[in-house]
Design an enzyme around this catalytic site. Structure first.
Site, mmCIF file in Angstrom:
data_model
loop_
_atom_site.group_PDB
_atom_site.id
_atom_site.type_symbol
_atom_site.label_atom_id
_atom_site.label_comp_id
_atom_site.label_asym_id
_atom_site.label_seq_id
_atom_site.Cartn_x
_atom_site.Cartn_y
_atom_site.Cartn_z
ATOM 1 N N ARG A 135 0.853 -1.185 0.000
ATOM 2 C CA ARG A 135 0.000 0.000 0.000
ATOM 3 C C ARG A 135 0.893 1.240 0.000
ATOM 4 N NH1 ARG A 135 -2.787 -0.148 5.239
ATOM 5 N NH2 ARG A 135 -3.881 1.692 4.450
ATOM 6 N N SER B 30 0.578 4.030 1.906
ATOM 7 C CA SER B 30 0.631 4.846 3.124
ATOM 8 C C SER B 30 2.058 4.890 3.663
ATOM 9 C CB SER B 30 -0.307 4.276 4.194
ATOM 10 O OG SER B 30 0.223 3.072 4.733
ATOM 11 N N LYS C 139 -2.103 -8.213 11.215
ATOM 12 C CA LYS C 139 -3.451 -8.121 11.776
ATOM 13 C C LYS C 139 -4.510 -7.798 10.711
ATOM 14 C CE LYS C 139 -2.990 -3.279 13.328
ATOM 15 N NZ LYS C 139 -4.062 -2.646 12.560
ATOM 16 N N ASP C 140 -4.080 -7.274 9.552
ATOM 17 C CA ASP C 140 -5.031 -6.955 8.481
ATOM 18 C C ASP C 140 -5.404 -8.164 7.632
ATOM 19 O OD1 ASP C 140 -5.027 -4.284 9.216
ATOM 20 O OD2 ASP C 140 -3.483 -3.728 7.764
ATOM 21 N N ARG D 112 -12.886 -3.274 18.267
ATOM 22 C CA ARG D 112 -12.144 -3.812 19.421
ATOM 23 C C ARG D 112 -11.782 -2.694 20.398
ATOM 24 N NH1 ARG D 112 -6.924 -3.453 20.521
ATOM 25 N NH2 ARG D 112 -6.458 -2.677 18.430
ATOM 26 N N ARG D 113 -11.224 -1.605 19.872
ATOM 27 C CA ARG D 113 -10.844 -0.492 20.745
ATOM 28 C C ARG D 113 -12.070 0.166 21.368
ATOM 29 N NH1 ARG D 113 -6.573 1.241 16.234
ATOM 30 N NH2 ARG D 113 -4.716 0.175 17.034
ATOM 31 N N LYS D 114 -13.121 0.315 20.563
ATOM 32 C CA LYS D 114 -14.357 0.911 21.089
ATOM 33 C C LYS D 114 -14.873 0.104 22.283
ATOM 34 C CE LYS D 114 -16.022 2.723 16.615
ATOM 35 N NZ LYS D 114 -17.040 2.543 15.552
ATOM 36 N N ARG E 93 -10.827 7.717 10.579
ATOM 37 C CA ARG E 93 -10.183 6.984 9.500
ATOM 38 C C ARG E 93 -8.971 7.763 9.009
ATOM 39 N NH1 ARG E 93 -12.719 3.614 6.107
ATOM 40 N NH2 ARG E 93 -10.555 3.249 5.488
ATOM 41 N N ASN F 178 -4.630 7.384 7.364
ATOM 42 C CA ASN F 178 -3.365 6.800 7.787
ATOM 43 C C ASN F 178 -2.908 7.454 9.095
ATOM 44 O OD1 ASN F 178 -2.028 9.246 7.104
ATOM 45 N ND2 ASN F 178 -1.737 8.555 5.007
ATOM 46 N N VAL F 179 -1.820 6.963 9.654
ATOM 47 C CA VAL F 179 -1.406 7.413 10.992
ATOM 48 C C VAL F 179 -1.176 8.926 11.050
ATOM 49 C CG1 VAL F 179 0.382 7.187 12.765
ATOM 50 C CG2 VAL F 179 -0.516 5.139 11.646
ATOM 51 N N THR G 29 -2.410 11.278 9.211
ATOM 52 C CA THR G 29 -3.707 11.946 9.013
ATOM 53 C C THR G 29 -4.528 11.918 10.298
ATOM 54 O OG1 THR G 29 -3.743 11.376 6.667
ATOM 55 C CG2 THR G 29 -5.853 11.908 7.677
ATOM 56 N N ARG G 30 -4.535 10.784 10.972
ATOM 57 C CA ARG G 30 -5.292 10.671 12.228
ATOM 58 C C ARG G 30 -4.732 11.630 13.276
ATOM 59 N NH1 ARG G 30 -6.594 4.184 12.983
ATOM 60 N NH2 ARG G 30 -6.747 3.725 10.765
ATOM 61 N N CYS H 65 -11.566 -7.651 10.929
ATOM 62 C CA CYS H 65 -11.107 -6.543 11.761
ATOM 63 C C CYS H 65 -12.267 -5.750 12.350
ATOM 64 C CB CYS H 65 -10.140 -5.641 10.992
ATOM 65 S SG CYS H 65 -10.810 -4.985 9.472
#
Length: 296
Positions: free
Chosen positions: A9, A11, A79-80, A131-133, A149, A151-152, A154-155, A244
């Site tokens: 990808r 990113s 994990k993806d 999961r985090r929620k 949403r 990439n890192v 951007t977040r 996921c």
């Protein structure tokens, strides 16, 4: 030695991962090229993961390129990956494990030292991970969760811009990108308490099953003890038929402990379980049976 084309990808984090593996391969004498491939998860940015159809949002297009032989090797955040790989593809090696913990990044004006995780009451907290929620609801049912949403970088910029009081991220991604977080309060969430996604912090190196020459090369990059432990984590995910968007965390830090969080509905908060065993054989079935009983 043959030239190896890595599919990745575009990113920052995915490219870091691809270049990391490229460097490892070049160190053992391979010639390597990186080819960027856009995935559904990159293209669709306006939906949270639980509203997107199917699984494998960040992997399907790359796996298709492998099968079509336009690339030789895919470097994934393990994990993806779906737990049932497409026919004809295998994980030839798994990396060493970066710290699998999640981080909570908090704008300094939203810090409250008297609250769990230092986060003020009713703080707006960003994540698109079920999961985090579910785990934030377990620890802090007062907070407001808002989808996040991108990439890192951007977040993190969305947090900087004031769209959120805090956001949740994987520590591995932040560490790999060497991002300066000094403007925020950073809470390192203990992975034995706030449970990571199965295989979080691990890279999966995927190839065609028939490419035995490349499999032999990649054996030099494999980490057997990590492979053994994430097999437990991903085994639970597989038997629960989860992707996921499933509110499931499983963490196997060694050969004697497994930590699990699970929820059928993230809004209700997650349950937490610890398993202590002599060895890991059979533990997946025990965990899955326990979680299925919780669902009933």
């Amino acid at each position: 030695m043959r030239k190896i084309i890595i599919g990745s990808r575009g990113s920052d984090l995915a490219l870091w991962q691809a270049h990391h593996v490229k460097s490892q391969l070049e160190n053992i004498g391979c010639e390597v090229e990186i080819k960027i491939i856009k995935t559904q998860g990159d293209i669709i940015q306006h939906l949270s993961f639980d509203k997107m159809e199917g699984k494998g949002f960040f992997t399907k297009e790359i796996e298709a390129a492998l099968l079509e032989k336009s690339i030789d090797l895919a470097v994934h955040s393990h994990k993806d990956l779906e737990t049932n790989p497409p026919e004809g593809l295998v994980i030839a090696a798994v990396s060493e494990r970066e710290d699998p913990a999640d981080l909570l990044l908090i704008r300094k004006e939203a810090v409250d030292a008297n609250e769990t995780f230092l986060l003020k009451q009713e703080a707006i907290t960003g994540t698109s991970s079920a999961r985090r929620k579910s785990q934030m609801m377990r620890f802090r049912p007062d907070i407001e969760i808002k989808d996040l949403r991108g990439n890192v970088p951007t977040r993190i910029q969305k947090l900087r811009d004031g769209n959120y009081d805090a956001i949740l991220l994987a520590k591995a991604g932040v560490s790999r990108l060497n991002i300066d977080l000094s403007e925020f309060a950073v809470v390192d969430l203990n992975p034995r308490e706030f449970i990571p996604a199965p295989a979080q912090g691990v890279l999966g190196l995927q190839i065609r099953e028939t490419d035995t020459d490349l499999a032999e090369i990649l054996r030099q990059l494999d980490t057997p003890e990590v492979r053994r432990r994430i097999a437990v984590e991903r085994g639970v995910l597989n038997k629960l038929d989860g992707g996921c968007q499933l509110p499931l965390g499983v963490y196997c830090p060694d050969d004697h402990h497994v930590f699990v969080s699970f929820s059928t509905n993230w809004e209700e908060g997650a349950i937490w379980e610890e398993y202590e065993v002599d060895d890991l054989e059979g533990i997946v079935d025990i965990i899955v049976q326990d979680l299925q009983e919780e669902q009933d």
